[in-house]
Write a protein that holds these residues in place. Sequence first.
Motif, PDB file in Angstrom:
ATOM      1  N   UNK A  71      24.152  45.675  37.560  1.00 32.64           N
ATOM      2  CA  UNK A  71      24.962  46.875  37.789  1.00 32.64           C
ATOM      3  C   UNK A  71      24.122  48.140  37.616  1.00 32.64           C
ATOM      4  N   UNK A  72      23.212  48.119  36.661  1.00 36.27           N
ATOM      5  CA  UNK A  72      22.373  49.292  36.422  1.00 36.27           C
ATOM      6  C   UNK A  72      21.512  49.604  37.648  1.00 36.27           C
ATOM      7  N   UNK A  73      21.014  48.571  38.323  1.00 38.58           N
ATOM      8  CA  UNK A  73      20.221  48.789  39.534  1.00 38.58           C
ATOM      9  C   UNK A  73      21.054  49.458  40.629  1.00 38.58           C
ATOM     10  N   UNK A  74      22.293  48.984  40.773  1.00 36.60           N
ATOM     11  CA  UNK A  74      23.179  49.598  41.761  1.00 36.60           C
ATOM     12  C   UNK A  74      23.509  51.040  41.369  1.00 36.60           C
ATOM     13  N   UNK A  75      23.729  51.243  40.079  1.00 33.03           N
ATOM     14  CA  UNK A  75      24.049  52.592  39.605  1.00 33.03           C
ATOM     15  C   UNK A  75      22.897  53.557  39.884  1.00 33.03           C
ATOM     16  N   UNK A  76      21.671  53.078  39.737  1.00 32.67           N
ATOM     17  CA  UNK A  76      20.510  53.934  40.003  1.00 32.67           C
ATOM     18  C   UNK A  76      20.514  54.418  41.453  1.00 32.67           C
ATOM     19  N   UNK A  77      20.887  53.525  42.380  1.00 29.05           N
ATOM     20  CA  UNK A  77      20.936  53.928  43.788  1.00 29.05           C
ATOM     21  C   UNK A  77      21.927  55.050  44.005  1.00 29.05           C
ATOM     22  N   UNK A  78      23.090  54.932  43.378  1.00 27.01           N
ATOM     23  CA  UNK A  78      24.117  55.960  43.555  1.00 27.01           C
ATOM     24  C   UNK A  78      23.733  57.255  42.837  1.00 27.01           C
ATOM     25  N   UNK A  79      23.129  57.132  41.673  1.00 33.48           N
ATOM     26  CA  UNK A  79      22.686  58.331  40.941  1.00 33.48           C
ATOM     27  C   UNK A  79      21.657  59.108  41.752  1.00 33.48           C
ATOM     28  N   UNK A  80      20.810  58.396  42.490  1.00 29.40           N
ATOM     29  CA  UNK A  80      19.823  59.062  43.338  1.00 29.40           C
ATOM     30  C   UNK A  80      20.472  59.863  44.456  1.00 29.40           C
ATOM     31  N   UNK A  81      21.723  59.504  44.797  1.00 32.92           N
ATOM     32  CA  UNK A  81      22.481  60.255  45.805  1.00 32.92           C
ATOM     33  C   UNK A  81      23.341  61.345  45.171  1.00 32.92           C
ATOM     34  N   UNK A  82      23.182  61.533  43.870  1.00 35.61           N
ATOM     35  CA  UNK A  82      23.933  62.585  43.196  1.00 35.61           C
ATOM     36  C   UNK A  82      25.339  62.188  42.805  1.00 35.61           C
ATOM     37  N   UNK A  83      25.614  60.869  42.771  1.00 39.76           N
ATOM     38  CA  UNK A  83      26.945  60.385  42.397  1.00 39.76           C
ATOM     39  C   UNK A  83      26.929  60.011  40.912  1.00 39.76           C
ATOM     40  N   UNK A  84      27.810  60.624  40.145  1.00 42.61           N
ATOM     41  CA  UNK A  84      27.930  60.295  38.728  1.00 42.61           C
ATOM     42  C   UNK A  84      28.503  58.886  38.597  1.00 42.61           C
ATOM     43  N   UNK A  85      27.781  57.998  37.914  1.00 42.03           N
ATOM     44  CA  UNK A  85      28.122  56.578  37.949  1.00 42.03           C
ATOM     45  C   UNK A  85      28.195  55.978  36.555  1.00 42.03           C
ATOM     46  N   UNK A  86      29.198  55.113  36.347  1.00 39.56           N
ATOM     47  CA  UNK A  86      29.310  54.320  35.124  1.00 39.56           C
ATOM     48  C   UNK A  86      29.401  52.843  35.510  1.00 39.56           C
ATOM     49  N   UNK A  87      29.065  51.964  34.583  1.00 38.97           N
ATOM     50  CA  UNK A  87      29.173  50.527  34.830  1.00 38.97           C
ATOM     51  C   UNK A  87      30.109  49.902  33.802  1.00 38.97           C
ATOM     52  N   UNK A  88      30.723  48.791  34.193  1.00 34.34           N
ATOM     53  CA  UNK A  88      31.723  48.159  33.334  1.00 34.34           C
ATOM     54  C   UNK A  88      31.716  46.660  33.602  1.00 34.34           C
ATOM     55  N   UNK A  89      31.316  45.865  32.608  1.00 36.67           N
ATOM     56  CA  UNK A  89      31.339  44.406  32.713  1.00 36.67           C
ATOM     57  C   UNK A  89      32.530  43.898  31.910  1.00 36.67           C
ATOM     58  N   UNK A  90      33.377  43.091  32.563  1.00 37.44           N
ATOM     59  CA  UNK A  90      34.584  42.568  31.929  1.00 37.44           C
ATOM     60  C   UNK A  90      34.596  41.055  31.999  1.00 37.44           C
ATOM     61  N   UNK A  91      35.495  40.465  31.222  1.00 34.11           N
ATOM     62  CA  UNK A  91      35.677  39.015  31.263  1.00 34.11           C
ATOM     63  C   UNK A  91      37.154  38.705  31.446  1.00 34.11           C
ATOM     64  N   UNK A  92      37.446  37.700  32.289  1.00 34.20           N
ATOM     65  CA  UNK A  92      38.826  37.312  32.511  1.00 34.20           C
ATOM     66  C   UNK A  92      39.098  37.010  33.962  1.00 34.20           C
ATOM     67  N   UNK A  93      40.357  37.165  34.365  1.00 32.38           N
ATOM     68  CA  UNK A  93      40.747  36.954  35.752  1.00 32.38           C
ATOM     69  C   UNK A  93      40.275  38.139  36.590  1.00 32.38           C
ATOM     70  N   UNK A  94      39.526  37.909  37.678  1.00 32.49           N
ATOM     71  CA  UNK A  94      38.942  39.026  38.431  1.00 32.49           C
ATOM     72  C   UNK A  94      39.958  40.054  38.907  1.00 32.49           C
TER      73      UNK A  94
END
Length: 280
Positions: free
Chosen positions: A202-225
């Motif tokens: 997720x951090x790698x994907x977030x870096x791509x969006x941050x490079x486009x000026x998009x404020x980004x957070x990541x969230x890993x969860x467990x359970x039913x998708x």
Amino acid sequence: MKAVCATDLSAASEATIQSETCLECIGRIGVDELHLVTVVPSNVHAGMPGIDFEKRRRRALERYSRVVEDAGFEVETHVVRGTPHRRIRGIAETIGAQLTIVGSRGQSPLENRVIGSTARNLARTTVTPLLVNRIEREADDPDILREHLFRRMLYATDFSTNAETAFETFSYLRHATQEATLVHVETPKDPGLEESNSDSQLAELADQLENWGIETRTDVRRGDPADEILAAEAEFVPTTILVGSRGHSRLRRLLLGSVSEDIVARANGNVLLVPPARDV
């Protein structure tokens, strides 16, 4: 960029077309040609009450088209007969649309049989990205629930090829996106769960969006998708959920995983569903 906007000429459908904010958003991501489509039910025949459906619908589409033209789009209108989701999909394929837009009132069981059924059937079968624009459910004069369609995106990924295809839509969504939440749901059935590197992926994907000026957070969860993605929607209140569809086979389309279909049916806000890339 071409888009199809499907309407049944109800107040819910009109809310999408009449919203200056929605039109501005789709213009910002590159849509410059909008095809307004309405489908006359195939069971309406000559001699039946309401046989002037086609004339009435053409008049209504002419009124809508003036609104869309005033917003700066090229417009074409289509009044066709048949099964709504099949005809909408057929027109999108014929014109080479990059986006299909349909309004939906959401979770009401009765309304889902009528209005929501087209959105769900399109979700199962669409070959172009499908934007389900959520409309107020109880109002007589409804409005869209979340304006600025792509301002706050919640992107759900299982790191599959289809999820990567959905992520690629940020290449044009970024022109209208300010914030993004990237969500991955781990399930007990996931292999190697204890050695998961979801956070780094997720951090790698977030870096791509941050490079486009998009404020980004990541969230890993467990359970039913589906449940966890909808819980993330409730927590972060995005304007739109972005998710890929797995519809490779006929059986898969019927089941749809069935995460994507659950999200289309149960989300409180808008959903952008991206089907697998087509083989060339």
